[in-house]
Design an enzyme around this catalytic site. Structure first.
Site, PDB file in Angstrom:
ATOM      1  N   HIS A  41       7.100   6.352  47.162  1.00 10.70           N
ATOM      2  CA  HIS A  41       6.936   5.160  46.305  1.00 10.70           C
ATOM      3  C   HIS A  41       5.784   5.322  45.309  1.00 10.70           C
ATOM      4  O   HIS A  41       5.349   4.334  44.710  1.00 10.70           O
ATOM      5  CB  HIS A  41       6.685   3.916  47.155  1.00 10.70           C
ATOM      6  CG  HIS A  41       7.817   3.539  48.057  1.00 10.70           C
ATOM      7  ND1 HIS A  41       9.113   3.376  47.607  1.00 10.70           N
ATOM      8  CD2 HIS A  41       7.861   3.291  49.403  1.00 10.70           C
ATOM      9  CE1 HIS A  41       9.889   3.041  48.636  1.00 10.70           C
ATOM     10  NE2 HIS A  41       9.164   2.994  49.736  1.00 10.70           N
ATOM     11  N   ASP A  81      15.195   8.441  53.838  1.00  8.14           N
ATOM     12  CA  ASP A  81      14.419   7.267  54.240  1.00  8.14           C
ATOM     13  C   ASP A  81      15.256   6.001  54.010  1.00  8.14           C
ATOM     14  O   ASP A  81      16.154   5.979  53.179  1.00  8.14           O
ATOM     15  CB  ASP A  81      13.145   7.217  53.386  1.00  8.14           C
ATOM     16  CG  ASP A  81      12.129   6.199  53.869  1.00  8.14           C
ATOM     17  OD1 ASP A  81      11.223   6.588  54.616  1.00  8.14           O
ATOM     18  OD2 ASP A  81      12.236   5.004  53.496  1.00  8.14           O
ATOM     19  N   HIS A 102      14.290   3.433  52.505  1.00  7.28           N
ATOM     20  CA  HIS A 102      13.956   2.868  51.198  1.00  7.28           C
ATOM     21  C   HIS A 102      14.157   3.880  50.069  1.00  7.28           C
ATOM     22  O   HIS A 102      13.882   5.066  50.247  1.00  7.28           O
ATOM     23  CB  HIS A 102      12.500   2.386  51.207  1.00  7.28           C
ATOM     24  CG  HIS A 102      12.208   1.433  52.329  1.00  7.28           C
ATOM     25  ND1 HIS A 102      11.662   1.840  53.531  1.00  7.28           N
ATOM     26  CD2 HIS A 102      12.441   0.109  52.438  1.00  7.28           C
ATOM     27  CE1 HIS A 102      11.556   0.784  54.336  1.00  7.28           C
ATOM     28  NE2 HIS A 102      12.020  -0.277  53.700  1.00  7.28           N
TER      29      HIS A 102
HETATM   30 ZN   LIG Z   1      10.875   3.735  54.196  1.00  7.93          ZN
END
Ligand SMILES: [Zn+2]
Length: 249
Positions: free
Chosen positions: A100, A137, A139
């Site tokens: 991220h 993952d 996300h």
């Molecule tokens: Zn994650």
């Protein structure tokens, strides 16, 4: 298969779930009897600048403890990538995670984009041209996607499916179409059936690891590595990570 690990990854540098006490330990206990541990160096500022702005770097630097461990995490990903390109599959048992982290910002327990930095370093050194990044993952790795948007030689893929078999089959279908000099895996285990995403079994992680190995042997001279991203149920995290490594081995 070597596991890149540094004792400083155990440090609780922040109060988020990725930095929680016991998280790295849960994987270390499972994998250290079976895989050789390799110690990385911290990434240099030049390495971090491969994917991040000066502004972002100075922002992270203000969190002194986090900054130091984040440099080591990026260094761990670089070490895993260098092992992989030299013919030794590797896994970076690192934290904080990175997917991220965008060039000029970060969120979601991430600070520097370990994966992107490691891929970019191989590219600028001329060790590879094309890379495939598989991010399983829970996300979407918006940071990795932002860093490589418009870069034709780096393919970022984040599979999505509501069914576990569909998820695994989707990865196989994706890999069938790829050509690359290396495959790099953003391995987050938070899609596990006993983790936040509630989908994948321990066996699925082994299957995915086997697919990555198979792809690498067929397409890119066995060059493969992974780095840890998410995964928050410490009771099953180690078992799932070990299964993935068993598959990759
Ligand atoms: Zn994650």
């Amino acid at each position: 298969m070597k596991v890149v690990y540094h004792p400083r990854y155990l440090e609780v540098y922040a109060s988020d779930p990725a930095a929680a006490p016991g998280r790295i330990e849960s994987i270390l206990i499972e994998v250290s009897p079976y895989f050789e541990l390799v110690t990385p160096e911290p990434a240099s500022i030049e390495d971090i600048k491969l994917t991040h702005t000066d502004w972002h770097i100075s922002d992270v630097r203000e969190m002194r403890h986090t900054y130091e461990v984040a440099l080591l995490a990026a260094g761990g990903a670089i070490k895993a990538a260098e092992l992989a390109v030299s013919g030794e599959p590797a896994f970076g048992l690192i934290r904080p995670p990175g997917h991220h982290a965008s060039p000029n910002s970060c969120w979601g327990f991430c600070f520097f984009n370990n994966m992107a930095i490691s891929v970019e370093k191989l590219r600028v050194k001329g060790k590879i041209k094309k890379a495939v990044i598989l991010d399983f993952d829970l996300h979407f790795g918006d940071g990795t996607d932002n860093i490589f948007s418009g870069v034709a030689d780096v393919v970022y893929h984040h599979p999505e499916d509501r069914e576990r078999q569909g998820f695994v089959d989707g990865i196989a279908r994706f890999l069938e179409k790829q050509k690359a000099d290396i495959i790099a895996v953003s391995a987050g285990f938070d899609r596990g059936v006993e983790d936040w995403g509630g989908l994948l079994t321990t066996e699925d992680y082994q299957t995915i690891g086997k697919m990555v190995k198979g792809f690498s042997e067929k397409v890119c001279q066995g060059r493969r590595y992974g780095v840890l991203e998410g995964g928050y149920n410490h009771d099953v995290l180690g078992r799932n990570a070990k299964a993935f490594l068993d598959g990759m081995t």
